[in-house]
Design a protein around this motif. Structure first.
Motif, short mmCIF file in Angstrom:
data_model
loop_
_atom_site.label_atom_id
_atom_site.label_comp_id
_atom_site.label_asym_id
_atom_site.label_seq_id
_atom_site.Cartn_x
_atom_site.Cartn_y
_atom_site.Cartn_z
N GLN A 85 0.84 -1.20 0.00
CA GLN A 85 0.00 0.00 0.00
C GLN A 85 0.88 1.24 0.00
N HIS A 86 1.99 1.16 0.71
CA HIS A 86 3.00 2.22 0.65
C HIS A 86 4.00 1.85 -0.44
N GLY A 87 4.03 2.66 -1.50
CA GLY A 87 4.81 2.29 -2.68
C GLY A 87 6.29 2.15 -2.44
N SER A 88 6.83 2.87 -1.48
CA SER A 88 8.26 2.80 -1.21
C SER A 88 8.64 1.61 -0.35
N GLU A 89 7.65 0.87 0.13
CA GLU A 89 7.93 -0.33 0.93
C GLU A 89 7.96 -1.54 0.00
N GLN A 90 9.02 -1.58 -0.77
CA GLN A 90 9.09 -2.50 -1.90
C GLN A 90 9.21 -3.97 -1.50
N SER A 91 9.82 -4.23 -0.37
CA SER A 91 10.04 -5.62 0.03
C SER A 91 8.73 -6.37 0.26
N ALA A 92 7.68 -5.65 0.65
CA ALA A 92 6.38 -6.30 0.87
C ALA A 92 5.90 -6.96 -0.41
N LYS A 93 6.01 -6.23 -1.52
CA LYS A 93 5.59 -6.76 -2.82
C LYS A 93 6.44 -7.94 -3.24
N GLU A 94 7.75 -7.83 -3.09
CA GLU A 94 8.64 -8.93 -3.50
C GLU A 94 8.37 -10.18 -2.66
N ALA A 95 8.10 -9.99 -1.38
CA ALA A 95 7.80 -11.13 -0.51
C ALA A 95 6.48 -11.78 -0.90
N VAL A 167 -9.27 -14.24 7.45
CA VAL A 167 -8.02 -13.65 7.96
C VAL A 167 -7.48 -12.68 6.92
N THR A 168 -7.02 -11.52 7.36
CA THR A 168 -6.33 -10.58 6.46
C THR A 168 -4.95 -10.27 7.02
N ILE A 169 -3.97 -10.18 6.11
CA ILE A 169 -2.60 -9.84 6.47
C ILE A 169 -2.15 -8.72 5.55
N ASP A 170 -1.86 -7.57 6.10
CA ASP A 170 -1.41 -6.41 5.32
C ASP A 170 0.10 -6.27 5.52
N VAL A 171 0.88 -6.50 4.47
CA VAL A 171 2.33 -6.58 4.59
C VAL A 171 2.96 -5.23 4.27
N HIS A 172 3.77 -4.73 5.19
CA HIS A 172 4.50 -3.48 5.01
C HIS A 172 6.00 -3.76 5.15
N GLU A 173 6.77 -2.70 5.17
CA GLU A 173 8.23 -2.80 5.35
C GLU A 173 8.66 -1.67 6.25
N LYS A 174 9.59 -1.94 7.13
CA LYS A 174 10.08 -0.88 8.00
C LYS A 174 11.58 -0.72 7.85
N GLY A 175 12.08 0.38 8.34
CA GLY A 175 13.48 0.71 8.16
C GLY A 175 14.42 -0.21 8.92
N ASP A 176 15.69 -0.04 8.66
CA ASP A 176 16.73 -0.86 9.28
C ASP A 176 17.02 -0.32 10.67
N ASP A 177 16.36 -0.93 11.66
CA ASP A 177 16.61 -0.52 13.04
C ASP A 177 16.70 -1.77 13.91
N TYR A 178 16.52 -1.60 15.21
CA TYR A 178 16.77 -2.71 16.13
C TYR A 178 15.86 -3.90 15.85
N TYR A 179 14.56 -3.62 15.67
CA TYR A 179 13.61 -4.72 15.48
C TYR A 179 13.56 -5.09 14.01
N ARG A 180 13.75 -6.35 13.72
CA ARG A 180 13.74 -6.82 12.33
C ARG A 180 12.32 -7.13 11.86
N VAL A 181 11.41 -7.44 12.78
CA VAL A 181 10.03 -7.75 12.42
C VAL A 181 9.10 -7.03 13.38
N SER A 182 8.10 -6.32 12.83
CA SER A 182 7.05 -5.71 13.64
C SER A 182 5.71 -6.26 13.15
N ILE A 183 4.88 -6.67 14.09
CA ILE A 183 3.57 -7.22 13.74
C ILE A 183 2.52 -6.58 14.64
N GLY A 184 1.44 -6.12 14.02
CA GLY A 184 0.34 -5.53 14.77
C GLY A 184 -0.80 -6.52 14.94
N CYS A 185 -1.39 -6.51 16.12
CA CYS A 185 -2.54 -7.37 16.41
C CYS A 185 -3.82 -6.57 16.24
#
Length: 227
Positions: A85-95, A167-185
């Motif tokens: 949904q965020h065009g600059s979060e390209q890894s979501a699409k590739e995944a 079930v719905t899963i909306d995949v995004h991408e986040k920057g290179d910081d401490y947490y490698r995976v963030s998931i919202g409930c």
């Protein structure tokens, strides 16, 4: 069969982002090889001076080869995956494309005996092409699910209302910081408290356990207080 059909990112050795026309070609090739897959156009972005209108695709994976909601095996849960949904979060699409390939041809194929999978791998073609967060109307699509002004968001809602996934899963991408995976409930206060509790106590706990086994640092996104 995986070696016969690399994803666009694999084909490019991860040196460039996959564009919408390449996604269309990949989905067509995947569809030709997988009897469990059906691909359809569910929306179209608006044309601009910089970038023309582009199709928004839905891929349906089911061991019954469902092409319409009424042919889907409803004895199994249906999962909808939306990406980019965020065009600059390209890894979501590739995944999402990688997931599609592995479900259709690879080692994830047996899962189709237990679940139906719907994938919208690229919901913001303009943002993807420009490598920016917003769409062709300068809208943040992930903030447009009330007014529904974006063509991409309308396509997502159209798919949801037509196919009614459990079930719905909306995949995004986040920057290179401490947490490698963030998931919202589940966090909307209008959702039943027992369902919110289930999402954290059961689903999130299982995800966290699997991530820890793979040594991925983990963070719950958008933590809310229990009411």
């Amino acid at each position: 069969e995986l070696s016969l059909l690399p994803t666009p990112a694999e084909e490019a050795a991860y040196l460039r982002y996959t564009q919408n026309d390449t996604i269309a070609a990949f989905l067509s090739a995947l569809d030709a090889r997988s009897p469990e897959l059906a691909v359809m156009v569910v929306g179209r972005s608006l044309p601009t001076d910089e970038y023309g209108a582009k199709d928004i695709f839905l891929a349906v994976l089911s061991d019954r080869s469902a092409t319409t909601p009424d042919t889907l095996d409803r004895t199994k849960p249906t999962v909808l995956v939306t990406a980019a949904q965020h065009g600059s979060e390209q890894s979501a699409k590739e995944a999402a494309l990688w997931l599609l390939r592995d479900l259709a041809l690879g080692d994830l194929r047996p899962l189709l005996g237990q679940v139906n999978v719907l994938v919208m791998p690229q919901t913001n073609p303009y943002g993807n092409f420009m490598n920016i967060r917003r769409d062709e109307l300068d809208l943040d699509m992930n903030r447009d699910h009330i007014k529904l002004e974006s063509a991409g968001v309308r396509a997502i809602h159209r798919v949801f209302r037509t196919w009614m996934p459990e079930v719905t899963i909306d995949v995004h991408e986040k920057g290179d910081d401490y947490y490698r995976v963030s998931i919202g409930c589940v966090s909307n206060i209008n959702i039943a408290a027992d369902l919110q509790d289930f999402s954290r106590r059961v689903i999130l706990a299982e995800i966290e356990k699997n991530l820890e086994e793979k040594s991925f640092t983990f963070h719950e996104y958008l933590v809310t207080e229990h009411l």
